[in-house]
Design a protein around this motif. Structure first.
Motif, PDB file in Angstrom:
ATOM      1  N   UNK A 170      30.091  11.800  57.301  1.00 53.12           N
ATOM      2  CA  UNK A 170      29.602  11.963  57.945  1.00 53.12           C
ATOM      3  C   UNK A 170      29.415  13.414  57.668  1.00 53.12           C
ATOM      4  N   UNK A 171      30.378  14.302  58.320  1.00 49.33           N
ATOM      5  CA  UNK A 171      30.506  15.941  58.421  1.00 49.33           C
ATOM      6  C   UNK A 171      31.435  16.598  57.273  1.00 49.33           C
ATOM      7  N   UNK A 172      31.274  17.259  56.896  1.00 50.44           N
ATOM      8  CA  UNK A 172      32.561  17.574  56.120  1.00 50.44           C
ATOM      9  C   UNK A 172      32.733  19.361  56.957  1.00 50.44           C
ATOM     10  N   UNK A 173      33.381  19.667  57.609  1.00 51.27           N
ATOM     11  CA  UNK A 173      34.664  20.994  57.324  1.00 51.27           C
ATOM     12  C   UNK A 173      35.002  21.434  57.052  1.00 51.27           C
ATOM     13  N   UNK A 174      35.166  23.270  56.415  1.00 45.51           N
ATOM     14  CA  UNK A 174      36.241  23.731  56.189  1.00 45.51           C
ATOM     15  C   UNK A 174      36.992  24.084  57.720  1.00 45.51           C
ATOM     16  N   UNK A 175      38.538  24.971  56.898  1.00 41.73           N
ATOM     17  CA  UNK A 175      39.252  24.975  58.101  1.00 41.73           C
ATOM     18  C   UNK A 175      39.203  26.522  57.967  1.00 41.73           C
ATOM     19  N   UNK A 176      39.230  27.041  59.515  1.00 36.63           N
ATOM     20  CA  UNK A 176      38.964  28.698  59.117  1.00 36.63           C
ATOM     21  C   UNK A 176      39.729  29.089  60.467  1.00 36.63           C
ATOM     22  N   UNK A 177      41.038  28.323  60.559  1.00 38.77           N
ATOM     23  CA  UNK A 177      41.988  28.682  61.551  1.00 38.77           C
ATOM     24  C   UNK A 177      42.412  30.391  61.991  1.00 38.77           C
ATOM     25  N   UNK A 178      42.864  30.958  60.418  1.00 37.56           N
ATOM     26  CA  UNK A 178      43.570  32.114  61.113  1.00 37.56           C
ATOM     27  C   UNK A 178      41.755  33.396  60.510  1.00 37.56           C
ATOM     28  N   UNK A 179      41.433  33.436  61.732  1.00 36.40           N
ATOM     29  CA  UNK A 179      40.569  34.288  61.751  1.00 36.40           C
ATOM     30  C   UNK A 179      40.307  35.951  62.097  1.00 36.40           C
ATOM     31  N   UNK A 180      39.618  36.613  62.145  1.00 36.92           N
ATOM     32  CA  UNK A 180      39.702  37.974  62.507  1.00 36.92           C
ATOM     33  C   UNK A 180      39.386  37.683  63.863  1.00 36.92           C
ATOM     34  N   UNK A 181      38.085  37.338  63.897  1.00 34.82           N
ATOM     35  CA  UNK A 181      37.617  36.519  65.705  1.00 34.82           C
ATOM     36  C   UNK A 181      39.277  36.562  66.346  1.00 34.82           C
ATOM     37  N   UNK A 182      39.681  35.595  66.057  1.00 39.45           N
ATOM     38  CA  UNK A 182      40.860  35.012  66.928  1.00 39.45           C
ATOM     39  C   UNK A 182      41.671  36.735  67.197  1.00 39.45           C
ATOM     40  N   UNK A 183      42.291  36.816  65.836  1.00 42.41           N
ATOM     41  CA  UNK A 183      42.872  37.419  66.070  1.00 42.41           C
ATOM     42  C   UNK A 183      42.764  39.077  66.993  1.00 42.41           C
ATOM     43  N   UNK A 184      41.269  39.252  66.982  1.00 48.71           N
ATOM     44  CA  UNK A 184      40.534  40.624  67.476  1.00 48.71           C
ATOM     45  C   UNK A 184      41.065  40.270  69.698  1.00 48.71           C
ATOM     46  N   UNK A 185      40.818  38.740  70.007  1.00 48.23           N
ATOM     47  CA  UNK A 185      40.519  38.569  70.658  1.00 48.23           C
ATOM     48  C   UNK A 185      41.609  38.547  71.797  1.00 48.23           C
ATOM     49  N   UNK A 186      43.044  37.809  70.557  1.00 46.76           N
ATOM     50  CA  UNK A 186      44.732  37.591  71.239  1.00 46.76           C
ATOM     51  C   UNK A 186      44.701  39.430  71.172  1.00 46.76           C
ATOM     52  N   UNK A 187      44.069  40.379  70.636  1.00 53.05           N
ATOM     53  CA  UNK A 187      44.786  41.743  70.315  1.00 53.05           C
ATOM     54  C   UNK A 187      44.296  42.194  71.924  1.00 53.05           C
ATOM     55  N   UNK A 188      42.410  41.982  71.993  1.00 49.96           N
ATOM     56  CA  UNK A 188      41.781  42.284  73.290  1.00 49.96           C
ATOM     57  C   UNK A 188      42.441  42.165  74.977  1.00 49.96           C
ATOM     58  N   UNK A 189      42.836  41.000  74.239  1.00 52.70           N
ATOM     59  CA  UNK A 189      43.911  40.189  76.277  1.00 52.70           C
ATOM     60  C   UNK A 189      45.366  40.466  76.047  1.00 52.70           C
TER      61      UNK A 189
END
Length: 288
Positions: A170-189
């Motif tokens: 039914x659905x196909x996904x690509x993993x995007x786990x290590x991404x810039x938004x994650x790094x930026x959000x943790x940095x800001x936190x």
């Protein structure tokens, strides 16, 4: 109806570094999860000095990595299949991959083995790598190619007619786990809550390296409570994961506070869904 998820990876250990918390999350909800390892990792380097002292790491790396995979499987609880291809290694730029290795065999040929697995397991969702393989390893790129063919043709009775009864995912996904938004959000936190943390400088360097990589995720799966189990599974692949691995440079409690997600991009769908999702099975109806 029992929902089923298949994740297709290039080597043993990839399933633990790229989605293990998601698999544990869905298993806890009663979803059946099958991991497919396309190769045995035979040409990988031993990155852990302690494991390198074990003669088996030189005599039978393939056997050692199978044992590690069994340990990771036990920790997370997923089903597992080997697709049966040889690791292509990581040749120097311009050098060919070894003859007969996974990346050397035409994707159209290798896809039949994956289609056979798909038609037997009958998954509703498939996860694999993006068009660049997540990173440009020849086996990761070939994993993407083979997975994409299986997505397109597993439901076609005229394709690979000897590989079982047709089944459309039914659905196909690509993993995007290590991404810039994650790094930026943790940095800001950290800036907001722990401005004296030594991690800020380290994350600043990572942010710089990832600054040109746009965030492409469309699904955030909240799996923070499974981060410790994810790391346990990753450590089970001891030949690939030294104790000081960069995978563990930011504490899980920090990640749970700032970014308790694993991220995916919806690449294709045969059901209606929304632009952004919190569940990979969104849009898949009962009885599908």
């Amino acid at each position: 109806m029992t929902l089923r998820l298949i994740a297709v990876h290039a080597h043993p250990d990839d399933e633990s570094s790229k989605g293990a918390a998601t698999y544990a999350h869905y298993l806890a909800q009663g979803v059946e999860v099958l991991i497919v390892s396309c190769t045995g990792g035979e040409r990988g380097d031993v990155l852990n000095d302690l494991v390198a002292r074990d003669p088996k790491s030189r005599r039978d790396l393939a056997g050692l990595r199978r044992e590690e995979m069994q340990n990771a499987q036990r920790i997370i609880g997923f089903e597992h299949r080997w697709l049966g291809y040889q690791d292509s290694g990581l040749p120097d730029e311009g050098d060919p991959v070894p003859p007969g290795s996974f990346a050397d065999i035409p994707a159209e040929v290798s896809a039949e083995a994956l289609v056979r697995v798909v038609r037997e397991f009958r998954p509703h969702v498939m996860i694999t790598y993006n068009e660049q393989g997540g990173y440009p390893h020849p086996d990761h790129i070939r994993c993407h190619d083979v997975s994409r063919i299986a997505w397109e043709r597993s439901g076609d009775p005229a394709a690979y007619p000897d590989a079982g009864q047709p089944w459309s995912i039914k659905k196909l996904y690509y993993e995007e786990i290590f991404n810039a938004e994650r790094v930026n959000t943790v940095y800001q936190w950290l800036l907001d809550h722990e401005p004296e943390s030594p991690l800020i400088e380290q994350l600043s360097e990572v942010r710089e390296r990832m600054s040109k990589r746009a965030y492409r995720g469309t699904a955030k799966i909240e799996v923070g409570r499974f981060f410790d189990r994810r790391d346990e599974a990753l450590r089970a692949h001891a030949s690939q994961v030294p104790p000081d691995s960069a995978f563990f440079f930011w504490p899980n409690e920090l990640q749970r506070q700032a970014w308790p997600f694993e991220d995916y991009r919806l690449a294709a769908s045969r059901v209606a869904t929304s632009e952004f999702e919190a569940d990979l099975f969104q849009g898949i109806e009962e009885g599908a």
